[in-house]
Design an enzyme around this catalytic site. Structure first.
Site, PDB file in Angstrom:
ATOM      1  N   ASP A  17      40.466  46.886  34.574  1.00 57.26           N
ATOM      2  CA  ASP A  17      39.365  47.829  34.792  1.00 57.26           C
ATOM      3  C   ASP A  17      38.813  48.276  33.447  1.00 57.26           C
ATOM      4  O   ASP A  17      39.581  48.635  32.539  1.00 57.26           O
ATOM      5  CB  ASP A  17      39.868  49.048  35.576  1.00 57.26           C
ATOM      6  CG  ASP A  17      38.826  50.144  35.666  1.00 57.26           C
ATOM      7  OD1 ASP A  17      37.881  49.990  36.455  1.00 57.26           O
ATOM      8  OD2 ASP A  17      38.958  51.160  34.946  1.00 57.26           O
ATOM      9  N   ASP A 116      33.082  46.238  37.195  1.00 57.61           N
ATOM     10  CA  ASP A 116      33.996  46.709  36.147  1.00 57.61           C
ATOM     11  C   ASP A 116      35.460  46.393  36.425  1.00 57.61           C
ATOM     12  O   ASP A 116      36.341  46.880  35.722  1.00 57.61           O
ATOM     13  CB  ASP A 116      33.824  48.216  35.937  1.00 57.61           C
ATOM     14  CG  ASP A 116      34.132  49.020  37.198  1.00 57.61           C
ATOM     15  OD1 ASP A 116      34.286  48.411  38.275  1.00 57.61           O
ATOM     16  OD2 ASP A 116      34.216  50.262  37.100  1.00 57.61           O
ATOM     17  N   GLU A 117      35.733  45.572  37.444  1.00 59.86           N
ATOM     18  CA  GLU A 117      37.118  45.252  37.788  1.00 59.86           C
ATOM     19  C   GLU A 117      37.289  43.776  38.089  1.00 59.86           C
ATOM     20  O   GLU A 117      36.396  43.150  38.665  1.00 59.86           O
ATOM     21  CB  GLU A 117      37.563  46.071  39.012  1.00 59.86           C
ATOM     22  CG  GLU A 117      38.611  47.115  38.672  1.00 59.86           C
ATOM     23  CD  GLU A 117      39.077  47.909  39.887  1.00 59.86           C
ATOM     24  OE1 GLU A 117      39.811  47.339  40.719  1.00 59.86           O
ATOM     25  OE2 GLU A 117      38.706  49.086  40.003  1.00 59.86           O
TER      26      GLU A 117
END
Length: 424
Positions: A17, A116-117
């Protein structure tokens, strides 16, 4: 029941993340370290009701402002930098991060979970880069060295354990790393404080579990598995096994795609109470989805409409679907059906979010003829759609639009050149 973990398959899985991604990119853009920045990203600085899309770690810790907060909740503090999103930049940086991750794993061992992951199965990468902990540290170092972004990483014996390690420990760990193994389930998963901190448990399912006397993850792990399945279906069994850390999924062995659909969702900038204003927004959204259908030579024979109400009332909203009399990609025909569905179920509650979905897709070459409408009318609608599509593709989405977008409540002109619903 107890699980014999010695018989469980083990993989070296990382869940990565980028810490406060949008806010961190804005910090780096201004040559500020992401962990030292006081940045809040809001969808529109000029609207008090705008949603906070991201806030830097210091803002979360010191002011309690996080994703989902509203602009009017942001205190008047000179340290705070309030900025609007730059979605094009975020997508560009996202691609740069993915390119870095691909240095450590093959494409089939990488799963992009969100902007974002990402999940990485590094089992096959050990000979090249070291064990899972060394690989995690190298990824952290590389991303910070090249992009100045801080990443946290959950490490697990399967994707579930990696994700839970990320969300419940790594994000707050000094070194941004946490490892959850099968052997530590009792001291990790069973001690997760809130049911909603478990991957896959929404507030709605939390209430249903509470009604069954289940308030903690420990309770879930020791509940009657058969009762869970009878009350919650297959998900009940899945949640039970997740409470024991069991997840048989392998990133490289992906399940085939679900039925394809085209959709659009929108969170409104204020509560909408007037029927005609809500209908205008639905028409605008259907117009965009229909354009995508035509661009892919597809026609829909099913639709679904989701309406969420204001958080100030107890009712949550509704989601209903219907089959169409014939498959179509006509903006006018689809809009008529969506409006019909809306009027059937809406009872005057304040609307804050709308989601339109076109499903059961097929090729528009086989679009059915409507025996109950004039052929000339059908041809006229198709001609209008075709002309509008051509003009928009050449000159931009806002180069031509339908007159209802000028009415009160319309959002199309304000959002026409946005990326992902936000300013590019």
């Amino acid at each position: 029941m107890s699980i014999d973990y010695t018989q469980m398959p083990r993989r070296d899985v990382l869940c990565i993340d980028v810490k406060s991604f949008f806010a961190s990119v804005e910090a780096v853009r201004r040559k500020i370290h992401p962990l030292g920045a006081y940045i809040v990203v809001v969808s529109n600085r000029n609207r008090p009701g705008s949603v906070v899309l991201a806030s830097s770690p210091k803002v979360k810790k010191e002011f309690g402002i996080k994703t989902g907060s509203r602009a009017f909740e942001i205190p008047n503090d000179r340290r705070l930098m309030i900025v609007e999103p730059s979605m094009s930049l975020y997508l560009k940086v996202n691609k740069m991060i993915i390119d870095i991750l691909k240095r450590f794993v093959s494409d089939e061992d990488l799963y992009i979970y969100s902007i974002d992951e990402a999940f990485l199965d590094v089992t096959a990468s050990r000979r090249l880069f070291g064990d899972k902990f060394e690989i995690a540290k190298k990824i952290q170092h590389t991303i910070f060295k090249e992009l100045k972004l801080v990443v946290t990483i959950g490490i697990g014996d399967n994707p579930l354990l990696a994700k839970l390690a990320l969300d419940n420990e790594a994000k707050n760990a000094p070194n941004g790393l946490a490892y959850w193994s099968y052997e530590r389930v009792q001291e990790t998963i069973w001690r997760i404080p809130e049911l909603t901190d478990m991957w896959g448990i929404s507030s709605g399912y939390k209430k249903r579990l509470n009604n069954m006397g289940i308030y903690k993850v420990y309770d879930l792990a020791h509940a009657d598995r058969f009762k869970l399945k009878s009350r919650l279906g297959v998900l009940g069994s899945q949640l039970y096994y997740h409470a024991w850390g069991v997840d048989y999924s392998v990133i490289s062995e992906r399940v085939g795609p679900r039925e394809k659909s085209y959709s659009k969702g929108q969170i409104l900038m204020r509560d909408y109470y007037v029927e005609q204003e809500i209908i205008v927004v639905i028409q605008e959204m259907v117009d965009e989805v229909a354009m995508r259908l035509r661009a892919h030579n597809s026609a829909a024979s099913g639709i679904a409409l989701g309406i969420s109400y204001s958080k100030d009332i107890e009712e949550r909203g509704f989601k209903h679907q219907m089959l169409l009399q014939r498959s179509t990609n006509s903006t006018k025909e689809l809009a008529v059906s969506f409006i019909q569905l809306f009027k059937r179920y809406w009872r005057g509650q304040p609307v804050r979010q709308i989601h339109v979905v076109c499903t059961k897709l097929g090729s528009d070459e086989y679009e059915q003829i409507n025996l109950f409408s004039a052929a000339e009318c059908d041809e006229k609608n198709h001609a209008i759609d075709a002309v509008m599509d051509t003009i928009r593709l050449r000159y931009g989405k806002d180069s031509i639009f339908r007159a209802h977008s000028l009415l009160r409540g319309g959002t199309f002109l304000r959002r026409a050149n946005h990326v992902g619903g936000h300013k590019g």
